[in-house]
Design a protein around this motif. Sequence first.
Motif, PDB file in Angstrom:
ATOM      1  N   PHE A   1       0.880  10.424  -3.990  1.00  0.00           N
ATOM      2  CA  PHE A   1       0.946  11.570  -3.082  1.00  0.00           C
ATOM      3  C   PHE A   1       2.357  12.102  -2.841  1.00  0.00           C
ATOM      4  O   PHE A   1       2.537  13.036  -2.064  1.00  0.00           O
ATOM      5  N   GLY A   2       3.364  11.482  -3.447  1.00  0.00           N
ATOM      6  CA  GLY A   2       4.732  11.979  -3.286  1.00  0.00           C
ATOM      7  C   GLY A   2       5.334  11.796  -1.904  1.00  0.00           C
ATOM      8  O   GLY A   2       6.236  12.536  -1.510  1.00  0.00           O
ATOM      9  N   PHE A   3       4.838  10.798  -1.176  1.00  0.00           N
ATOM     10  CA  PHE A   3       5.424  10.538   0.143  1.00  0.00           C
ATOM     11  C   PHE A   3       6.854  10.029   0.020  1.00  0.00           C
ATOM     12  O   PHE A   3       7.202   9.360  -0.959  1.00  0.00           O
ATOM     13  N   CYS A   4       7.637  10.269   1.046  1.00  0.00           N
ATOM     14  CA  CYS A   4       8.886   9.540   1.239  1.00  0.00           C
ATOM     15  C   CYS A   4       8.523   8.334   2.102  1.00  0.00           C
ATOM     16  O   CYS A   4       7.971   8.494   3.193  1.00  0.00           O
TER      17      CYS A   4
ATOM     18  N   GLN B   1       0.840  -1.203   0.000  1.00  0.00           N
ATOM     19  CA  GLN B   1       0.000   0.000   0.000  1.00  0.00           C
ATOM     20  C   GLN B   1       0.881   1.261   0.000  1.00  0.00           C
ATOM     21  O   GLN B   1       0.550   2.250  -0.655  1.00  0.00           O
ATOM     22  N   CYS B   2       1.982   1.217   0.730  1.00  0.00           N
ATOM     23  CA  CYS B   2       2.891   2.371   0.747  1.00  0.00           C
ATOM     24  C   CYS B   2       3.404   2.663  -0.661  1.00  0.00           C
ATOM     25  O   CYS B   2       3.497   3.821  -1.071  1.00  0.00           O
ATOM     26  N   GLY B   3       3.719   1.614  -1.408  1.00  0.00           N
ATOM     27  CA  GLY B   3       4.206   1.778  -2.785  1.00  0.00           C
ATOM     28  C   GLY B   3       3.208   2.566  -3.630  1.00  0.00           C
ATOM     29  O   GLY B   3       3.582   3.495  -4.353  1.00  0.00           O
ATOM     30  N   TYR B   4       1.943   2.226  -3.523  1.00  0.00           N
ATOM     31  CA  TYR B   4       0.902   2.945  -4.271  1.00  0.00           C
ATOM     32  C   TYR B   4       0.792   4.402  -3.792  1.00  0.00           C
ATOM     33  O   TYR B   4       0.643   5.325  -4.588  1.00  0.00           O
ATOM     34  N   LEU B   5       0.837   4.581  -2.485  1.00  0.00           N
ATOM     35  CA  LEU B   5       0.662   5.937  -1.919  1.00  0.00           C
ATOM     36  C   LEU B   5       1.810   6.865  -2.322  1.00  0.00           C
ATOM     37  O   LEU B   5       1.601   8.067  -2.516  1.00  0.00           O
TER      38      LEU B   5
ATOM     39  N   ALA C   1      -8.535   7.531   2.786  1.00  0.00           N
ATOM     40  CA  ALA C   1      -8.114   7.914   4.145  1.00  0.00           C
ATOM     41  C   ALA C   1      -7.005   8.963   4.090  1.00  0.00           C
ATOM     42  O   ALA C   1      -6.998   9.924   4.871  1.00  0.00           O
ATOM     43  N   VAL C   2      -6.088   8.802   3.154  1.00  0.00           N
ATOM     44  CA  VAL C   2      -4.966   9.745   3.056  1.00  0.00           C
ATOM     45  C   VAL C   2      -5.444  11.095   2.527  1.00  0.00           C
ATOM     46  O   VAL C   2      -5.040  12.149   3.038  1.00  0.00           O
ATOM     47  N   GLU C   3      -6.316  11.070   1.547  1.00  0.00           N
ATOM     48  CA  GLU C   3      -6.854  12.339   1.017  1.00  0.00           C
ATOM     49  C   GLU C   3      -7.523  13.143   2.121  1.00  0.00           C
ATOM     50  O   GLU C   3      -7.320  14.339   2.247  1.00  0.00           O
TER      51      GLU C   3
ATOM     52  N   LYS D   1      16.590  17.538   3.815  1.00  0.00           N
ATOM     53  CA  LYS D   1      17.753  18.311   3.382  1.00  0.00           C
ATOM     54  C   LYS D   1      17.929  18.218   1.865  1.00  0.00           C
ATOM     55  O   LYS D   1      18.151  19.213   1.181  1.00  0.00           O
ATOM     56  N   GLU D   2      17.792  17.005   1.399  1.00  0.00           N
ATOM     57  CA  GLU D   2      17.895  16.720  -0.032  1.00  0.00           C
ATOM     58  C   GLU D   2      16.820  17.490  -0.800  1.00  0.00           C
ATOM     59  O   GLU D   2      17.050  17.984  -1.902  1.00  0.00           O
ATOM     60  N   GLY D   3      15.640  17.581  -0.197  1.00  0.00           N
ATOM     61  CA  GLY D   3      14.505  18.225  -0.843  1.00  0.00           C
ATOM     62  C   GLY D   3      13.956  17.333  -1.926  1.00  0.00           C
ATOM     63  O   GLY D   3      14.656  16.476  -2.462  1.00  0.00           O
ATOM     64  N   ARG D   4      12.704  17.481  -2.237  1.00  0.00           N
ATOM     65  CA  ARG D   4      12.080  16.694  -3.301  1.00  0.00           C
ATOM     66  C   ARG D   4      11.202  17.615  -4.089  1.00  0.00           C
ATOM     67  O   ARG D   4      10.777  18.648  -3.581  1.00  0.00           O
ATOM     68  N   SER D   5      10.944  17.213  -5.338  1.00  0.00           N
ATOM     69  CA  SER D   5       9.994  18.032  -6.076  1.00  0.00           C
ATOM     70  C   SER D   5       8.621  17.430  -5.805  1.00  0.00           C
ATOM     71  O   SER D   5       8.501  16.338  -5.280  1.00  0.00           O
ATOM     72  N   GLY D   6       7.622  18.182  -6.145  1.00  0.00           N
ATOM     73  CA  GLY D   6       6.267  17.640  -6.004  1.00  0.00           C
ATOM     74  C   GLY D   6       5.527  18.199  -4.821  1.00  0.00           C
ATOM     75  O   GLY D   6       6.109  18.850  -3.945  1.00  0.00           O
ATOM     76  N   GLU D   7       4.263  17.883  -4.831  1.00  0.00           N
ATOM     77  CA  GLU D   7       3.325  18.400  -3.846  1.00  0.00           C
ATOM     78  C   GLU D   7       3.782  18.074  -2.416  1.00  0.00           C
ATOM     79  O   GLU D   7       4.211  16.965  -2.139  1.00  0.00           O
ATOM     80  N   GLY D   8       3.705  19.083  -1.554  1.00  0.00           N
ATOM     81  CA  GLY D   8       3.984  18.837  -0.146  1.00  0.00           C
ATOM     82  C   GLY D   8       5.455  18.926   0.241  1.00  0.00           C
ATOM     83  O   GLY D   8       5.816  18.637   1.367  1.00  0.00           O
TER      84      GLY D   8
END
Length: 224
Positions: A49-52, A41-45, A217-219, A103-110
């Motif tokens: 949603f751009g989670f780490c 499920q984490c893989g899909y999320l 649930a995440v939304e 620190k690395e920062g990511r692109s994308g929402e949030g």
Amino acid sequence: MPAIVDKIADALHLRKSPAFDHNKVTVLFVLGGPGAGKGTQCGYLVKDFGFCHLSAGDLLRAEQHREGSQFGELIQNCIREGTIVPMEVTVKLLENAMADALKEGRSGEGWADGRGRFLVDGFPRKMDQAIKFDEDVCLASLVLFYSTTEEVMLSRLLERGKTSGREDDNAESIKKRFTTYKETTMPVIEHYEALGKVAEIDSSPPADEVYKASKAAVEKTLKK
Ligand code: C5P
Ligand code: MG
């Protein structure tokens, strides 16, 4: 605590605040028994949603194999026996991984301006981990709780064991992991349930079906 004691504690800097502000850094814990489908499920999320995605088990296995680690043997024994690694180790690994990602920062929402969003998978497995993380690292917003039967979990783990190379995907270790889950991790879920922070999701159906509930649930949480 009486207000005056609070004020004195603040003035003397006796109270440690978390490393990350939960208004900027969103943490979702992902719990459920071994084989419940957390990682899937984490893989899909992550994609939607751009989670780490930080799996506590994966971080522990990496530390176990890191050359020069003083915790290698300790971690190996705990994993094989299905017991919980002393929380200082796991909390520190998570905090470091979060700091690196921010620190690395990511692109994308949030992810702009010191913000970030994390799925902390397979954690907290014990009450002491939960308290330490919320107090010292970051207050979690939600627990995604994947529940299914032991029968389903056992068959998934045995299937995974054919290719995972994991030392604990065998019948003997699995039995111990189920016991730890029931005795040590369920109280953590009950703790967050009492705080109104648990989204329970039936993870018995196929993964894509489970994901509909995960996504909803995440939304809902990210909108708050
Ligand atoms: O989550 P995963 O099944 O990969 O975890 C494997 C093992 O790592 C657990 O059975 C436990 O021994 C250890 N672990 C831990 N504390 C956590 C997560 C995992 O001690 N929060
Ligand atoms: Mg996993």
